[in-house]
Design a protein around this motif. Sequence first.
Motif, PDB file in Angstrom:
ATOM      1  N   ASN A 194       0.798  -1.141   0.024  1.00  0.00           N
ATOM      2  CA  ASN A 194       0.077   0.063   0.048  1.00  0.00           C
ATOM      3  C   ASN A 194       0.955   1.317   0.057  1.00  0.00           C
ATOM      4  N   VAL A 195       1.388   1.499  -1.176  1.00  0.00           N
ATOM      5  CA  VAL A 195       2.200   2.753  -1.251  1.00  0.00           C
ATOM      6  C   VAL A 195       1.345   4.161  -1.218  1.00  0.00           C
ATOM      7  N   SER A 196       1.950   5.058  -0.550  1.00  0.00           N
ATOM      8  CA  SER A 196       1.141   6.493  -0.652  1.00  0.00           C
ATOM      9  C   SER A 196       2.185   7.674  -0.365  1.00  0.00           C
ATOM     10  N   ASN A 197       2.886   7.728  -1.444  1.00  0.00           N
ATOM     11  CA  ASN A 197       4.183   8.723  -1.349  1.00  0.00           C
ATOM     12  C   ASN A 197       3.696  10.153  -0.888  1.00  0.00           C
ATOM     13  N   PRO A 198       4.513  10.761  -0.106  1.00  0.00           N
ATOM     14  CA  PRO A 198       4.090  12.100   0.298  1.00  0.00           C
ATOM     15  C   PRO A 198       4.189  12.973  -0.823  1.00  0.00           C
ATOM     16  N   GLY A 199       2.787  14.023  -0.838  1.00  0.00           N
ATOM     17  CA  GLY A 199       2.908  15.038  -1.660  1.00  0.00           C
ATOM     18  C   GLY A 199       2.235  14.193  -3.078  1.00  0.00           C
TER      19      GLY A 199
ATOM     20  N   ALA B  19      -0.393  -1.340  -5.018  1.00  0.00           N
ATOM     21  CA  ALA B  19      -0.761  -0.165  -5.805  1.00  0.00           C
ATOM     22  C   ALA B  19       0.335   0.820  -5.757  1.00  0.00           C
ATOM     23  N   SER B  20       0.974   1.336  -6.795  1.00  0.00           N
ATOM     24  CA  SER B  20       2.136   2.449  -6.671  1.00  0.00           C
ATOM     25  C   SER B  20       2.264   2.742  -8.151  1.00  0.00           C
ATOM     26  N   HIS B  21       3.322   3.768  -7.975  1.00  0.00           N
ATOM     27  CA  HIS B  21       3.558   4.292  -9.406  1.00  0.00           C
ATOM     28  C   HIS B  21       4.483   3.133 -10.068  1.00  0.00           C
ATOM     29  N   GLY B  22       4.442   2.838 -11.345  1.00  0.00           N
ATOM     30  CA  GLY B  22       5.264   2.246 -11.959  1.00  0.00           C
ATOM     31  C   GLY B  22       6.385   2.954 -12.794  1.00  0.00           C
ATOM     32  N   MET B  23       7.723   2.372 -12.972  1.00  0.00           N
ATOM     33  CA  MET B  23       8.607   2.964 -13.507  1.00  0.00           C
ATOM     34  C   MET B  23       8.663   3.164 -14.976  1.00  0.00           C
ATOM     35  N   GLY B  24       8.639   4.420 -15.461  1.00  0.00           N
ATOM     36  CA  GLY B  24       8.731   4.676 -17.000  1.00  0.00           C
ATOM     37  C   GLY B  24      10.240   5.151 -17.341  1.00  0.00           C
ATOM     38  N   PHE B  25      10.729   5.028 -18.444  1.00  0.00           N
ATOM     39  CA  PHE B  25      11.753   5.551 -18.787  1.00  0.00           C
ATOM     40  C   PHE B  25      11.610   6.194 -20.121  1.00  0.00           C
ATOM     41  N   PRO B  26      12.497   7.068 -20.759  1.00  0.00           N
ATOM     42  CA  PRO B  26      12.281   7.608 -22.051  1.00  0.00           C
ATOM     43  C   PRO B  26      12.796   6.620 -22.937  1.00  0.00           C
ATOM     44  N   ASN B  27      12.295   6.975 -24.121  1.00  0.00           N
ATOM     45  CA  ASN B  27      12.587   5.638 -25.192  1.00  0.00           C
ATOM     46  C   ASN B  27      14.111   5.807 -25.521  1.00  0.00           C
ATOM     47  N   GLY B  28      14.769   4.526 -25.302  1.00  0.00           N
ATOM     48  CA  GLY B  28      15.913   4.168 -25.582  1.00  0.00           C
ATOM     49  C   GLY B  28      16.774   4.097 -24.116  1.00  0.00           C
ATOM     50  N   ASP B  29      16.290   4.786 -22.995  1.00  0.00           N
ATOM     51  CA  ASP B  29      17.119   4.825 -21.837  1.00  0.00           C
ATOM     52  C   ASP B  29      17.526   3.383 -21.361  1.00  0.00           C
ATOM     53  N   PRO B  30      18.770   3.525 -20.855  1.00  0.00           N
ATOM     54  CA  PRO B  30      19.190   1.976 -20.853  1.00  0.00           C
ATOM     55  C   PRO B  30      18.486   1.190 -19.602  1.00  0.00           C
TER      56      PRO B  30
ATOM     57  N   LEU C 242       8.413  -1.440  -9.484  1.00  0.00           N
ATOM     58  CA  LEU C 242       7.142  -0.713  -8.723  1.00  0.00           C
ATOM     59  C   LEU C 242       7.975   0.020  -7.739  1.00  0.00           C
ATOM     60  N   LEU C 243       7.631   1.501  -7.805  1.00  0.00           N
ATOM     61  CA  LEU C 243       8.287   2.386  -7.030  1.00  0.00           C
ATOM     62  C   LEU C 243       7.436   2.489  -5.611  1.00  0.00           C
ATOM     63  N   CYS C 244       8.333   2.258  -4.611  1.00  0.00           N
ATOM     64  CA  CYS C 244       8.087   1.909  -3.273  1.00  0.00           C
ATOM     65  C   CYS C 244       8.046   3.263  -2.317  1.00  0.00           C
ATOM     66  N   GLN C 245       7.724   3.147  -1.170  1.00  0.00           N
ATOM     67  CA  GLN C 245       7.615   4.371  -0.304  1.00  0.00           C
ATOM     68  C   GLN C 245       8.620   4.887  -0.014  1.00  0.00           C
TER      69      GLN C 245
ATOM     70  N   PHE D 262      15.048   3.265  -4.662  1.00  0.00           N
ATOM     71  CA  PHE D 262      13.476   3.576  -4.434  1.00  0.00           C
ATOM     72  C   PHE D 262      12.600   2.404  -5.078  1.00  0.00           C
ATOM     73  N   TYR D 263      12.973   1.654  -6.153  1.00  0.00           N
ATOM     74  CA  TYR D 263      11.763   0.932  -6.762  1.00  0.00           C
ATOM     75  C   TYR D 263      12.566  -0.627  -6.552  1.00  0.00           C
ATOM     76  N   PHE D 264      11.340  -1.403  -7.038  1.00  0.00           N
ATOM     77  CA  PHE D 264      11.754  -2.831  -6.915  1.00  0.00           C
ATOM     78  C   PHE D 264      11.802  -3.455  -8.350  1.00  0.00           C
ATOM     79  N   SER D 265      12.679  -3.978  -8.735  1.00  0.00           N
ATOM     80  CA  SER D 265      12.936  -4.450 -10.066  1.00  0.00           C
ATOM     81  C   SER D 265      13.048  -6.014  -9.976  1.00  0.00           C
ATOM     82  N   ALA D 266      13.111  -6.648 -11.396  1.00  0.00           N
ATOM     83  CA  ALA D 266      13.354  -7.968 -11.530  1.00  0.00           C
ATOM     84  C   ALA D 266      14.777  -8.295 -10.956  1.00  0.00           C
ATOM     85  N   ASP D 267      15.762  -7.298 -11.026  1.00  0.00           N
ATOM     86  CA  ASP D 267      17.033  -7.570 -10.407  1.00  0.00           C
ATOM     87  C   ASP D 267      16.858  -7.982  -8.988  1.00  0.00           C
ATOM     88  N   ASP D 268      15.819  -7.535  -8.295  1.00  0.00           N
ATOM     89  CA  ASP D 268      15.717  -7.449  -6.905  1.00  0.00           C
ATOM     90  C   ASP D 268      15.126  -8.608  -6.406  1.00  0.00           C
ATOM     91  N   VAL D 269      14.650  -9.696  -7.287  1.00  0.00           N
ATOM     92  CA  VAL D 269      14.125 -10.781  -6.921  1.00  0.00           C
ATOM     93  C   VAL D 269      15.375 -11.917  -6.705  1.00  0.00           C
TER      94      VAL D 269
END
Lengths: 649, 292
Positions: A212-217, A275-286, A295-298, A314-321
């Motif tokens: 249950n993520v609820s980031n400040p602001g 329920a959280s933000h998901g990480m987006g990156f610009p096209n072509g970002d490594p 998943l962007l966490c608290q 700040f975020y949980f990715s496949a690398d963290d499993v």
Amino acid sequence: MSDLNPDDLLFFNGINGANGDYEAQPLTLDALAKIAQGEKLDAQDLKELQEKRDAKTQGHYAVVEGADPKDLSTTGWGVIFAFADQDKTPAIKEALRPLLEHRKMQAAKVKAHYYKEYEGPAAYRPNESKNDFLTRHGAGPGPADPDKVPYYLLIVGDPEAIPYRVQFQLDVQYAVGRIYFDTLEEYAAYAQRVVQAETQAAFLPRRATFFNVSNPGDKATQLSAEKLIAPLSASMKGDQPDWQIDVLTPADSTKARLGSIFNGGAETPALLFTASHGMGFPNGDPRQLPHGGALLCQDWPGPQKHRGPIPESFYFSADDVSADANLLGMMAFFFACYGAGTPKLDEFAHKTGQRAQIAPHSFLARLPRRLLTQGALAVVGHVERAWGTSFIWGSKEQIAVFESSFKRLTEGHPIGSAFEYFNERYAELSSDLSSQLEEIQFGGAVDSAKLASMWTANNDARSYVVIGDPAVKMPVQASGAAPTARPTLATVSVTALPSTVTSTTITVQVASTSASTLPPPTSEGEVNYGIGESFSQAKESVQQLIRKLLDTLNQVVDDLTSLEVKTYVSRDMGGVKYDSKTRDFTNADLRAMTRIQLDGDTLNVVPERSGQIDEKLWAIHEAMVVQAQANRAEMLKTAVSLLGSLKGL
Amino acid sequence: MPATFQLFDTTVSELTPDVFGVWETRPTSDADAGVGAVSFGVPGEESEEIAVWSVNLSSDLELAEQQMDASAAQVASARQGLVTARKRLDTLVTNQRAEGEVSFSVSAEQPDLPSADQELLRALGQIQAHEEEVSYGIFDGVKQAVSKMVGQAVTTMTGDVEAEEKLKAVMERMTASLIYYAAVETKMESAIIARTQISWVADANTIWQLGARPEQFALHQRTLKLAIDSRNALMRTFGLTAEAAVKLSVLLATPGGALVALPAAWKYVNQILTEVGQYRALTRAKEKLRNG
């Protein structure tokens, strides 16, 4: 919707990892309404969506009357490969063999044709629409009829080979899931672990966790915490009293805590909802391919307190499993932008019809794929940006679709059937949206608030997808059963993989930085060319080609519905192009056309010249029709003769 | 000008001789490079066309007719060749079976056997020996298996890599031709007069150069027929190969004999087609001489 005004803002659940900004700035209803008016809905798709909506109001489900969604022998099960992947398909099929055999046993128990493998000529073909695919296999609009095409369909392939849009539309009437992995070992791991989870006594305690993520602001996550997680978890507690429902506080919804949930230990539930933000990156970002949808966490202190790129901490990715995480039997739902995947082009088409490229190619998010190889059975997530309209209608929460889906899931429905409610919502919204747009087109007043909400909600509902086999069920124990340990993950056996595959890496789509539990790919030099093996390999490869040819021939003969002959003329043959999609010449004049149906019905379009029939051209056209009929007769004779010869082999 | 009959095919990677002796089969990339000058299509654009059958004839209508006649005769000869091949094969199998204990030796006993038949028997002998070798391998243990691996890295079904690869390539081509559209075009002195996009089930979209004459129209119809007849002949050739393999398998005491005999049968059928084609060409040349 009347309590909204055109200046109200709508929020996305996505954060741009490269600069720390929102993936898309919140938009006013007015702005969204303008975008929505540029939307064009495919007529055929719309017809089906309307039928789906009507069926819902009449109490019908997605599958034909009499079929039990919990029993594959009544619904059927099929796997769809991409024709574009035909070179890899035999090896992938071999890796999936345990799962395919398991499903075959279940689906073909009563009727053999309730189990289908769509490969070779039957596979999904490049640029094919969902309707083209279904028509080719004898299925029309309406409820899924397993006599023609099974209700549960597992797509095997990346969204470049079988586009997301095909998956979305197929999902309207069918229960669809998708898998795609980088290596054969991962396919084998998923297949073997699904079978392991389904072929032993149910072992998971009835436990669901809400992350249950609820980031400040941050308005978006505050809304999801307040209007999605709180009411949904409360409703589930009331509805499923024999389930343990854990709702983490925002302060506890950290990356470290998610690591504990995903490590296969005491905290790992049967069902996880985030329920959280998901990480987006610009096209072509490594980081886009490996971390898109993470998943962007608290840990993220919110937009006011953190500026600049988002660090991985700040975020949980496949690398963290964890490499030894045992997630056998688990299912997860990620409410987050890009949580399931990212399309190549922006789904939010602007009025000009231009769609910006947002990724080098469409891809499936890596986190769910990683979880699947560690024993998770399925993950439901969102392709593209997720919106607050998923759970807010007007200014009030609207979570019936979530409630109903989770109720079905916890009561033993396969995941594809459980999430039919999302498809019904999509059908309803699309039909209503279409009517609204038509009104506007013919001079009706634009209600920005209504239009924008309908449009975003429509995109939202459409874009939820199942990653994994849509027929998996949660292996939860009966109420009150004594707790048992989660079974040890079976060691992945890859000995059955064909030795014709010189490297077990199929494509390198994602630059992985994670350590894998799976054995490293066999190097080319290790391929065994022993005499006996190469001999049987050669036999096998010839046999496969013959099978492919036979299937194609059968398919072609089955596909005969009409004969079509068109005659064009051009002054400048050099300027003429042939469009293989529409099967028409461009920069040329169509002068005559004949279509002869199998039942003999004939349609002729006759050329005119100065108000008279152009006799000369018509004679040429008629001669071409006669020749086409003769060609078809000869071709069929050849096909039948070849089929007879091949069957002897 | 001499006529050209070219088949640009996306499934071939190099110039491939055609068994019927009509079509010069080239990779599609040759067309992009200007070798065959395919008239339509945008370079680099994905297309569902797998093959372009392109005929370039003389602008002299009479000569163009003759050029078409010659090619049509070659395809007809291929069909005749299939009948001959079937007869020859039946005779061979009957004779072999009549010998009781099947022998694939052709050294001294059958010196008058046609070369294609001799080669086929040799290939069958190799298959038989190969199968036995493989069977023994199972019992001979690791040492022998390793020595075989070192001695012969890649072994094919018949030991005839070329025949096997050609067979596989043809099967791929046939399968692709059933799925994708083909294009058939007629040119006169390199100027295109008509082009037809045709599916395997004969749906056809044809575009004509405005002002084309009826005789030119008739020529394009013949091109279309020639292309379709050629494709059908290829399929029938493969069908006969499959039948041949099944017949030959009765001579082999090996499991899955029909499959392993397939490349040898393919080679055999094609050799006979070539023989028949050569014989017909010779006959035509003689007739021409006789008629002055």
